[in-house]
Design a protein around this motif. Structure first.
Motif, PDB file in Angstrom:
ATOM      1  N   LYS A 141     -51.618  -6.592   1.439  1.00  0.00           N
ATOM      2  CA  LYS A 141     -51.159  -5.258   1.054  1.00  0.00           C
ATOM      3  C   LYS A 141     -52.336  -4.373   0.599  1.00  0.00           C
ATOM      4  O   LYS A 141     -52.609  -3.340   1.205  1.00  0.00           O
ATOM      5  CB  LYS A 141     -50.120  -5.377  -0.068  1.00  0.00           C
ATOM      6  N   ASP A 142     -53.026  -4.785  -0.451  1.00  0.00           N
ATOM      7  CA  ASP A 142     -54.147  -3.987  -0.954  1.00  0.00           C
ATOM      8  C   ASP A 142     -55.470  -4.525  -0.409  1.00  0.00           C
ATOM      9  O   ASP A 142     -56.175  -5.282  -1.068  1.00  0.00           O
ATOM     10  CB  ASP A 142     -54.166  -4.007  -2.490  1.00  0.00           C
ATOM     11  N   LYS A 143     -55.786  -4.096   0.796  1.00  0.00           N
ATOM     12  CA  LYS A 143     -56.928  -4.680   1.514  1.00  0.00           C
ATOM     13  C   LYS A 143     -58.257  -4.323   0.861  1.00  0.00           C
ATOM     14  O   LYS A 143     -59.165  -5.133   0.774  1.00  0.00           O
ATOM     15  CB  LYS A 143     -56.944  -4.215   2.972  1.00  0.00           C
ATOM     16  N   VAL A 144     -58.406  -3.066   0.417  1.00  0.00           N
ATOM     17  CA  VAL A 144     -59.685  -2.651  -0.193  1.00  0.00           C
ATOM     18  C   VAL A 144     -59.873  -3.367  -1.533  1.00  0.00           C
ATOM     19  O   VAL A 144     -60.961  -3.837  -1.850  1.00  0.00           O
ATOM     20  CB  VAL A 144     -59.740  -1.114  -0.381  1.00  0.00           C
ATOM     21  N   LYS A 145     -58.772  -3.464  -2.240  1.00  0.00           N
ATOM     22  CA  LYS A 145     -58.829  -4.171  -3.522  1.00  0.00           C
ATOM     23  C   LYS A 145     -59.251  -5.620  -3.307  1.00  0.00           C
ATOM     24  O   LYS A 145     -60.118  -6.144  -4.032  1.00  0.00           O
ATOM     25  CB  LYS A 145     -57.461  -4.105  -4.223  1.00  0.00           C
ATOM     26  N   LEU A 146     -58.663  -6.259  -2.304  1.00  0.00           N
ATOM     27  CA  LEU A 146     -59.009  -7.663  -2.037  1.00  0.00           C
ATOM     28  C   LEU A 146     -60.491  -7.793  -1.697  1.00  0.00           C
ATOM     29  O   LEU A 146     -61.178  -8.717  -2.150  1.00  0.00           O
ATOM     30  CB  LEU A 146     -58.150  -8.235  -0.896  1.00  0.00           C
ATOM     31  N   ASN A 147     -60.978  -6.851  -0.907  1.00  0.00           N
ATOM     32  CA  ASN A 147     -62.395  -6.903  -0.537  1.00  0.00           C
ATOM     33  C   ASN A 147     -63.303  -6.780  -1.765  1.00  0.00           C
ATOM     34  O   ASN A 147     -64.306  -7.483  -1.888  1.00  0.00           O
ATOM     35  CB  ASN A 147     -62.709  -5.808   0.486  1.00  0.00           C
ATOM     36  N   ILE A 148     -62.924  -5.880  -2.682  1.00  0.00           N
ATOM     37  CA  ILE A 148     -63.714  -5.711  -3.923  1.00  0.00           C
ATOM     38  C   ILE A 148     -63.638  -6.977  -4.778  1.00  0.00           C
ATOM     39  O   ILE A 148     -64.646  -7.461  -5.298  1.00  0.00           O
ATOM     40  CB  ILE A 148     -63.210  -4.473  -4.711  1.00  0.00           C
ATOM     41  N   LEU A 149     -62.419  -7.538  -4.887  1.00  0.00           N
ATOM     42  CA  LEU A 149     -62.268  -8.774  -5.676  1.00  0.00           C
ATOM     43  C   LEU A 149     -63.120  -9.892  -5.074  1.00  0.00           C
ATOM     44  O   LEU A 149     -63.712 -10.682  -5.805  1.00  0.00           O
ATOM     45  CB  LEU A 149     -60.797  -9.196  -5.737  1.00  0.00           C
ATOM     46  N   LYS A 150     -63.185  -9.911  -3.737  1.00  0.00           N
ATOM     47  CA  LYS A 150     -63.993 -10.947  -3.085  1.00  0.00           C
ATOM     48  C   LYS A 150     -65.484 -10.743  -3.383  1.00  0.00           C
ATOM     49  O   LYS A 150     -66.211 -11.688  -3.705  1.00  0.00           O
ATOM     50  CB  LYS A 150     -63.753 -10.934  -1.570  1.00  0.00           C
ATOM     51  N   LEU A 151     -65.934  -9.485  -3.299  1.00  0.00           N
ATOM     52  CA  LEU A 151     -67.344  -9.186  -3.606  1.00  0.00           C
ATOM     53  C   LEU A 151     -67.683  -9.589  -5.047  1.00  0.00           C
ATOM     54  O   LEU A 151     -68.740 -10.166  -5.308  1.00  0.00           O
ATOM     55  CB  LEU A 151     -67.634  -7.696  -3.400  1.00  0.00           C
ATOM     56  N   LEU A 152     -66.757  -9.283  -5.960  1.00  0.00           N
ATOM     57  CA  LEU A 152     -66.987  -9.634  -7.377  1.00  0.00           C
ATOM     58  C   LEU A 152     -67.007 -11.145  -7.557  1.00  0.00           C
ATOM     59  O   LEU A 152     -67.813 -11.687  -8.315  1.00  0.00           O
ATOM     60  CB  LEU A 152     -65.896  -9.011  -8.264  1.00  0.00           C
ATOM     61  N   ASN A 153     -66.116 -11.812  -6.806  1.00  0.00           N
ATOM     62  CA  ASN A 153     -66.073 -13.271  -6.902  1.00  0.00           C
ATOM     63  C   ASN A 153     -67.331 -13.896  -6.308  1.00  0.00           C
ATOM     64  O   ASN A 153     -67.897 -14.825  -6.887  1.00  0.00           O
ATOM     65  CB  ASN A 153     -64.822 -13.804  -6.192  1.00  0.00           C
ATOM     66  N   ASP A 154     -67.796 -13.353  -5.181  1.00  0.00           N
ATOM     67  CA  ASP A 154     -69.033 -13.875  -4.563  1.00  0.00           C
ATOM     68  C   ASP A 154     -70.206 -13.722  -5.524  1.00  0.00           C
ATOM     69  O   ASP A 154     -71.027 -14.611  -5.653  1.00  0.00           O
ATOM     70  CB  ASP A 154     -69.347 -13.120  -3.264  1.00  0.00           C
ATOM     71  N   LYS A 155     -70.282 -12.559  -6.166  1.00  0.00           N
ATOM     72  CA  LYS A 155     -71.456 -12.277  -6.997  1.00  0.00           C
ATOM     73  C   LYS A 155     -71.367 -12.905  -8.390  1.00  0.00           C
ATOM     74  O   LYS A 155     -72.341 -13.420  -8.911  1.00  0.00           O
ATOM     75  CB  LYS A 155     -71.648 -10.754  -7.128  1.00  0.00           C
ATOM     76  N   TYR A 156     -70.176 -12.840  -9.005  1.00  0.00           N
ATOM     77  CA  TYR A 156     -70.069 -13.268 -10.408  1.00  0.00           C
ATOM     78  C   TYR A 156     -69.134 -14.463 -10.627  1.00  0.00           C
ATOM     79  O   TYR A 156     -68.997 -14.943 -11.753  1.00  0.00           O
ATOM     80  CB  TYR A 156     -69.577 -12.101 -11.277  1.00  0.00           C
ATOM     81  N   GLY A 157     -68.453 -14.892  -9.579  1.00  0.00           N
ATOM     82  CA  GLY A 157     -67.510 -16.004  -9.729  1.00  0.00           C
ATOM     83  C   GLY A 157     -66.313 -15.652 -10.591  1.00  0.00           C
ATOM     84  O   GLY A 157     -65.754 -16.505 -11.279  1.00  0.00           O
ATOM     85  N   ILE A 158     -65.922 -14.383 -10.582  1.00  0.00           N
ATOM     86  CA  ILE A 158     -64.795 -13.978 -11.430  1.00  0.00           C
ATOM     87  C   ILE A 158     -63.583 -13.584 -10.589  1.00  0.00           C
ATOM     88  O   ILE A 158     -63.717 -13.239  -9.408  1.00  0.00           O
ATOM     89  CB  ILE A 158     -65.169 -12.807 -12.376  1.00  0.00           C
ATOM     90  N   ASN A 159     -62.410 -13.644 -11.217  1.00  0.00           N
ATOM     91  CA  ASN A 159     -61.193 -13.178 -10.544  1.00  0.00           C
ATOM     92  C   ASN A 159     -60.581 -12.036 -11.362  1.00  0.00           C
ATOM     93  O   ASN A 159     -61.115 -11.674 -12.418  1.00  0.00           O
ATOM     94  CB  ASN A 159     -60.208 -14.332 -10.347  1.00  0.00           C
TER      95      ASN A 159
END
Ligand code: MN
Ligand code: MN
Length: 475
Positions: free
Chosen positions: A224-242
């Motif tokens: 549903k929220d594709k841009v949000k998911l992409n940002i969450l993924k970038l944050l997870n890749d960089k900082y390991g956070i959800n």
């Protein structure tokens, strides 16, 4: 020349009092020192845009100046001796430094105190959302800001995320030249007819301070929220956070620009957070450069001043009291509560906070006969508060006279200042909370233009005389 003056002119010079332009009365050699002092100041401002960053860098600086964590003494029971230098950190957001003096603690201490938090914009606990194919972050501003000043400027993200296992993840995006920055958008003038009719407090609503954070969708039709998911993924890749990790984070949005020289003559510093990191830096440098003193010299740097000095990292907390009690106990084999109380009552403090300098564009808000001026030296502010001095601190003239003598003897150029015309507004500092402990306290800092704006202006010569003032106070 002297001979040409009339008797009346000479008498006036002797009896009258007026401000001094510090540039005119400071030697060229010292002006050079002022400029080089401010190079260090600007670098520090760029490194320390949040209270946590200030604490980190201040402690690093202290370690290189022979300061030891007070906890080492309390853990081993080792006593403190004159000349020893210690510090204590409170929850990574406040810090106190001390140089132990020759006199017993019960004789009192000399303190400089500044705050290291500045107005800014914080992330809400559930900040992330997607709208119109973009991701934005919900925010809640911190301290007294004019919200309209914070839109359409480059912003950086600083802070920490504490994960469930209590791992601390440090976030710093927007300071490196290769980093992206963030911004809060504003309405184009073409469509702002309605907006421009609003009061300045309402032109930009608090809930409209949403930080623009991204716009590339995650490629999956089912999401549903594709841009949000992409940002969450970038944050997870960089900082390991959800996303849940934001609920246990302290993320602060601050201006992304660096401290710069202002004016063709480079006489001023323009930067974010000079309220109150100008005073905090001068206080920090003064204690770093202090070796032996009669009275124990203390520099306290507190958090939360911009929202009332509340909480366990603010000046209303017991942090400083506990620190001083510890110094009393560890310098004296026969510690008593009464000696600690005498120590507080005999202590004297310069509450190091900024004053509003006269701005030629807005001089109507000041009583120019009692306001502070850029380049006229450090400002002694007897009282704060608003509408009849309410909610402020009012220093005793006996103490101000003492400070005045110290400054005059050490060629510190100073002026007095009041924050604005009597019925126009006002403000407070940490002074009142320390005064409540029984100390003599005087507000004493530099003039600032555009206070609380993303880009504040101070005078380099004032910054230098402030450092001189805090050093002289230690002696
Ligand atoms: Mn302040
Ligand atoms: Mn302030």
């Amino acid at each position: 020349m002297e001979n040409n003056k009339t008797e009346g002119q000479l008498l006036y010079e002797k009896l009258g009092y007026k401000n001094t332009n510090a540039w005119e009365k400071t030697s060229d050699k010292e002006i050079e020192l002022a400029f080089s002092f401010c190079e260090g100041y600007k670098k520090f401002l760029d490194m320390a845009k949040t209270e946590r960053e200030f604490v980190n860098h201040a402690v690093k600086l202290a370690a290189s100046h022979g300061f030891t964590d007070l906890d080492k003494f309390t853990k081993t029971g080792q006593k403190l001796k004159p000349g020893m230098k210690v510090f204590q950190v409170d929850r990574n957001k406040a810090v106190i430094f001390a140089v132990i003096g020759n006199k017993a603690m019960k004789e009192g201490t000399r303190v400089t105190g500044a705050h290291i938090d500045s107005p800014r914009i914080d992330f809400k606990q559930k900040p992330v959302y997607e709208d119109t194919d973009m991701v934005l972050m919900k925010t809640h501003y911190y301290g007294g800001i004019k919200k309209y000043q914070w839109v359409t400027i480059p912003l950086a993200l600083h802070g920490v995320v504490i994960k469930e296992d209590r791992t601390l993840v440090e976030v710093n995006i927007g300071e490196d030249d290769n980093d992206p920055i963030f911004t809060i958008t504003d309405l184009l003038p073409h469509l702002a007819t309605e907006q421009m009719q609003k009061k300045a407090t309402e032109v930009v609503a608090g809930e409209a301070l949403n930080l623009l954070f991204g716009s590339i969708p995650y490629k999956d039709e089912k999401v549903k929220d594709k841009v949000k998911l992409n940002i969450l993924k970038l944050l997870n890749d960089k900082y390991g956070i959800n996303e849940e990790d934001f609920t246990t984070a302290e993320l602060e949005i601050v201006p992304a620009f660096k401290a710069r020289d202002v004016g063709l003559d480079k006489s001023m510093v323009g930067a974010y957070g000079q309220d109150d990191r100008s005073c905090a830096y001068a206080g920090l440098k003064a204690i770093m450069d202090t070796e032996k003193t009669d009275y124990t010299y203390i520099c306290v740097l507190t958090d939360k001043e911009e929202i009332g000095s509340m909480g366990n990292t603010g000046a209303q907390s017991r942090f400083m009291e506990n620190f001083i009690a510890t110094l009393c106990a560890y310098t004296d084999d026969n510690y008593t509560e009464l000696k600690f109380r005498s120590c507080l009552a005999n202590s004297k403090m310069l509450s190091a906070d900024v004053n509003a300098g006269v701005d030629p564009n807005y001089e109507g808000v000041q009583d120019k006969k009692n306001a502070s001026f850029m380049g006229n030296g450090i400002v002694l502010q007897k009282y704060t508060g608003s509408r009849g001095k309410s909610g402020g601190s009012d220093a005793n003239p006996e103490f101000i006279a003492e400070v005045r003598k110290i400054f005059n003897e050490n060629k510190v150029i100073w002026q007095v200042g009041e924050l604005g015309k009597v019925d126009l507004g006002g403000g407070g500092t940490i002074a009142q909370y320390v005064a409540n402990l029984g100390m003599d306290v005087l507000d004493c800092g530099v003039s600032v233009l555009s206070m609380h704006a993303p880009f504040e202006v101070t005078s380099k010569i004032d910054i230098y005389h402030m450092y001189k003032a805090y050093k002289a106070f230690a002696k």
